[in-house]
Scaffold this active site. Sequence first.
Site, PDB file in Angstrom:
ATOM      1  N   SER A  98      32.889  33.888  22.025  1.00 36.87           N
ATOM      2  CA  SER A  98      32.423  35.249  21.736  1.00 36.87           C
ATOM      3  C   SER A  98      33.628  36.179  21.661  1.00 36.87           C
ATOM      4  O   SER A  98      34.341  36.369  22.648  1.00 36.87           O
ATOM      5  CB  SER A  98      31.484  35.732  22.834  1.00 36.87           C
ATOM      6  OG  SER A  98      31.360  37.151  22.717  1.00 36.87           O
TER       7      SER A  98
ATOM      8  N   HIS B 281      31.321  33.316  17.645  1.00 37.44           N
ATOM      9  CA  HIS B 281      30.117  34.033  18.070  1.00 37.44           C
ATOM     10  C   HIS B 281      30.364  35.537  17.963  1.00 37.44           C
ATOM     11  O   HIS B 281      31.307  36.076  18.557  1.00 37.44           O
ATOM     12  CB  HIS B 281      29.792  33.639  19.514  1.00 37.44           C
ATOM     13  CG  HIS B 281      28.487  34.165  20.023  1.00 37.44           C
ATOM     14  ND1 HIS B 281      27.272  33.589  19.702  1.00 37.44           N
ATOM     15  CD2 HIS B 281      28.198  35.218  20.820  1.00 37.44           C
ATOM     16  CE1 HIS B 281      26.302  34.263  20.302  1.00 37.44           C
ATOM     17  NE2 HIS B 281      26.834  35.263  20.974  1.00 37.44           N
TER      18      HIS B 281
ATOM     19  N   ASP C 239      28.854  39.168  18.604  1.00 35.57           N
ATOM     20  CA  ASP C 239      27.861  39.911  19.388  1.00 35.57           C
ATOM     21  C   ASP C 239      27.709  41.328  18.850  1.00 35.57           C
ATOM     22  O   ASP C 239      28.568  42.181  19.082  1.00 35.57           O
ATOM     23  CB  ASP C 239      28.296  39.962  20.856  1.00 35.57           C
ATOM     24  CG  ASP C 239      28.073  38.642  21.564  1.00 35.57           C
ATOM     25  OD1 ASP C 239      26.947  38.114  21.489  1.00 35.57           O
ATOM     26  OD2 ASP C 239      29.023  38.133  22.192  1.00 35.57           O
TER      27      ASP C 239
ATOM     28  N   MET D 230      25.852  44.821  18.986  1.00 36.52           N
ATOM     29  CA  MET D 230      25.083  45.616  19.965  1.00 36.52           C
ATOM     30  C   MET D 230      24.920  47.047  19.465  1.00 36.52           C
ATOM     31  O   MET D 230      25.869  47.626  18.923  1.00 36.52           O
ATOM     32  CB  MET D 230      25.825  45.650  21.292  1.00 36.52           C
ATOM     33  CG  MET D 230      26.085  44.274  21.875  1.00 36.52           C
ATOM     34  SD  MET D 230      26.967  44.420  23.430  1.00 36.52           S
ATOM     35  CE  MET D 230      27.072  42.696  23.897  1.00 36.52           C
TER      36      MET D 230
ATOM     37  N   HIS E 256      24.924  37.047  16.646  1.00 37.26           N
ATOM     38  CA  HIS E 256      23.896  37.321  17.652  1.00 37.26           C
ATOM     39  C   HIS E 256      23.558  38.809  17.598  1.00 37.26           C
ATOM     40  O   HIS E 256      24.327  39.640  18.071  1.00 37.26           O
ATOM     41  CB  HIS E 256      24.469  36.910  19.027  1.00 37.26           C
ATOM     42  CG  HIS E 256      23.578  37.184  20.182  1.00 37.26           C
ATOM     43  ND1 HIS E 256      24.023  37.127  21.495  1.00 37.26           N
ATOM     44  CD2 HIS E 256      22.253  37.495  20.257  1.00 37.26           C
ATOM     45  CE1 HIS E 256      23.023  37.408  22.313  1.00 37.26           C
ATOM     46  NE2 HIS E 256      21.946  37.643  21.589  1.00 37.26           N
TER      47      HIS E 256
ATOM     48  N   MET F 178      21.901  41.919  18.783  1.00 37.92           N
ATOM     49  CA  MET F 178      21.231  42.578  19.900  1.00 37.92           C
ATOM     50  C   MET F 178      20.926  43.997  19.439  1.00 37.92           C
ATOM     51  O   MET F 178      21.473  44.985  19.960  1.00 37.92           O
ATOM     52  CB  MET F 178      22.143  42.559  21.133  1.00 37.92           C
ATOM     53  CG  MET F 178      22.229  41.170  21.758  1.00 37.92           C
ATOM     54  SD  MET F 178      23.628  40.968  22.873  1.00 37.92           S
ATOM     55  CE  MET F 178      24.883  40.491  21.687  1.00 37.92           C
TER      56      MET F 178
ATOM     57  N   MET G   4      19.532  33.192  26.551  1.00 40.38           N
ATOM     58  CA  MET G   4      20.441  34.108  27.249  1.00 40.38           C
ATOM     59  C   MET G   4      20.447  33.756  28.725  1.00 40.38           C
ATOM     60  O   MET G   4      19.399  33.737  29.372  1.00 40.38           O
ATOM     61  CB  MET G   4      19.984  35.562  27.089  1.00 40.38           C
ATOM     62  CG  MET G   4      20.242  36.187  25.736  1.00 40.38           C
ATOM     63  SD  MET G   4      21.929  36.033  25.108  1.00 40.38           S
ATOM     64  CE  MET G   4      22.872  36.831  26.409  1.00 40.38           C
TER      65      MET G   4
ATOM     66  N   GLY H   4      24.289  42.446  26.835  1.00 39.88           N
ATOM     67  CA  GLY H   4      24.907  43.771  26.792  1.00 39.88           C
ATOM     68  C   GLY H   4      26.382  43.762  27.155  1.00 39.88           C
ATOM     69  O   GLY H   4      27.140  44.578  26.653  1.00 39.88           O
ATOM     70  N   PHE H   5      26.763  42.825  28.004  1.00 36.85           N
ATOM     71  CA  PHE H   5      28.145  42.826  28.486  1.00 36.85           C
ATOM     72  C   PHE H   5      28.661  41.404  28.680  1.00 36.85           C
ATOM     73  O   PHE H   5      27.889  40.507  29.028  1.00 36.85           O
ATOM     74  CB  PHE H   5      28.246  43.575  29.824  1.00 36.85           C
ATOM     75  CG  PHE H   5      27.731  44.985  29.730  1.00 36.85           C
ATOM     76  CD1 PHE H   5      28.542  46.009  29.273  1.00 36.85           C
ATOM     77  CD2 PHE H   5      26.412  45.274  30.062  1.00 36.85           C
ATOM     78  CE1 PHE H   5      28.059  47.308  29.156  1.00 36.85           C
ATOM     79  CE2 PHE H   5      25.915  46.566  29.956  1.00 36.85           C
ATOM     80  CZ  PHE H   5      26.739  47.590  29.496  1.00 36.85           C
TER      81      PHE H   5
ATOM     82  N   ASP I 172      24.180  31.316  26.212  1.00 36.98           N
ATOM     83  CA  ASP I 172      25.097  32.449  26.109  1.00 36.98           C
ATOM     84  C   ASP I 172      25.043  33.302  27.372  1.00 36.98           C
ATOM     85  O   ASP I 172      23.986  33.829  27.726  1.00 36.98           O
ATOM     86  CB  ASP I 172      24.673  33.284  24.882  1.00 36.98           C
ATOM     87  CG  ASP I 172      25.589  34.459  24.602  1.00 36.98           C
ATOM     88  OD1 ASP I 172      26.633  34.587  25.256  1.00 36.98           O
ATOM     89  OD2 ASP I 172      25.246  35.246  23.695  1.00 36.98           O
TER      90      ASP I 172
ATOM     91  N   GLY J  90      27.957  33.901  30.895  1.00 43.52           N
ATOM     92  CA  GLY J  90      28.465  33.316  32.128  1.00 43.52           C
ATOM     93  C   GLY J  90      28.764  31.835  32.040  1.00 43.52           C
ATOM     94  O   GLY J  90      28.798  31.146  33.070  1.00 43.52           O
TER      95      GLY J  90
ATOM     96  N   GLY K 247      32.816  33.839  26.271  1.00 36.78           N
ATOM     97  CA  GLY K 247      33.743  34.922  25.959  1.00 36.78           C
ATOM     98  C   GLY K 247      34.903  34.921  26.931  1.00 36.78           C
ATOM     99  O   GLY K 247      36.003  34.453  26.627  1.00 36.78           O
ATOM    100  N   SER K 248      34.623  35.407  28.147  1.00 36.89           N
ATOM    101  CA  SER K 248      35.711  35.562  29.123  1.00 36.89           C
ATOM    102  C   SER K 248      36.335  34.231  29.527  1.00 36.89           C
ATOM    103  O   SER K 248      37.520  34.182  29.872  1.00 36.89           O
ATOM    104  CB  SER K 248      35.219  36.333  30.345  1.00 36.89           C
ATOM    105  OG  SER K 248      33.959  35.875  30.755  1.00 36.89           O
TER     106      SER K 248
HETATM  107  C1  DX5 Z   1      26.302  39.154  26.190  1.00 38.98           C
HETATM  108  C2  DX5 Z   1      26.801  38.466  24.941  1.00 38.98           C
HETATM  109  C3  DX5 Z   1      27.641  37.288  25.226  1.00 38.98           C
HETATM  110  C4  DX5 Z   1      28.914  37.585  25.968  1.00 38.98           C
HETATM  111  C5  DX5 Z   1      29.316  36.370  26.706  1.00 38.98           C
HETATM  112  O1  DX5 Z   1      25.421  40.147  25.829  1.00 38.98           O
HETATM  113  O2  DX5 Z   1      25.717  38.046  24.147  1.00 38.98           O
HETATM  114  O3  DX5 Z   1      27.922  36.569  24.036  1.00 38.98           O
HETATM  115  O4  DX5 Z   1      29.955  37.991  25.135  1.00 38.98           O
HETATM  116  O5  DX5 Z   1      30.408  36.682  27.508  1.00 38.98           O
HETATM  117  P1  DX5 Z   1      30.782  35.810  28.778  1.00 38.98           P
HETATM  118  O6  DX5 Z   1      31.060  34.424  28.289  1.00 38.98           O
HETATM  119  O7  DX5 Z   1      32.002  36.499  29.302  1.00 38.98           O
HETATM  120  O8  DX5 Z   1      29.610  35.856  29.703  1.00 38.98           O
HETATM  121 ZN    ZN Z   2      26.028  36.590  22.399  1.00 39.94          ZN
END
Ligand code: DX5
Ligand code: ZN
Length: 225
Positions: free
Chosen positions: A10, A35, A37, A39, A68, A70, A139, A144-145, A175, A177, A197-198
């Site tokens: 992501s 990916h 995201d 928003m 994705h 949102m 999810m 959102g974050f 998706d 954590g 992502g992280s």
């Molecule tokens: C959250 C996003 C995810 C997010 C995942 O709303 O849909 O794709 O970027 O980030 P991590 O992998 O850091 O949880």
């Molecule tokens: Zn996502």
Amino acid sequence: MTRPLLISPSILAADFSRLGEEVRDVVDAGAEWVHLDVMDGHFVPNISFGPAIIKALRPWTKAVFDCHLMIAPADPYLGAFADAGCDIITVHAEAGPHLHRSLQTIRALGKKAGVSLNPATPLSVLEHVMDDLDLILIMSVNPGFGGQKYIPAMTDKIAKAKALIGNRPIDLEVDGGVTADNAAEIAKAGANALVAGSAIFKGKGVDDYRKTVDTLRKAAEGGRA
Ligand code: DX5
Ligand code: ZN
């Protein structure tokens, strides 16, 4: 039917001032998908980027753009995301009253159609659209974050989604954590596409991302073995 293991970084966790290079580097590092995201500050309490940014990223890689959405409503924007170069367009089941129409629209645009479910949304909303989708996105955090903690109860939901899919040619994506610590459990439950992502955008450049992509892939492969 075992579907291929796919890593979908992501870019929400990437350096937004150099997104083109980040996309190129993470794909060079071995990621299969990218990916994206999107928003809107309405469906989720955060704003990220839209079709113009995705269109600008498209020339940087041939990898699958896993988008994705949102956003609510999503239907008026599906054409713009298809034109921007998204290959998979995933809408949230909670984002509008006409999920079947959204999926039909995505497929009519020549794209793969995905449905995402928030943690509290039951799998039963998918029961009557299983022939109209190409991907299910579970999810495992509230959207959102980035950087949130995986919700453990989602592992059972993944397993139930896998059973619902059966032998259909549908990718099961997770998706939120996702890290090397839980990738095995997630893959074992039946997910074949892992968003992170992280856990992936640590450091900078191909060499650093190759390490994080490889670590995640090896952990997931352990769960599939
Ligand atoms: C959250 C996003 C995810 C997010 C995942 O709303 O849909 O794709 O970027 O980030 P991590 O992998 O850091 O949880
Ligand atoms: Zn996502």
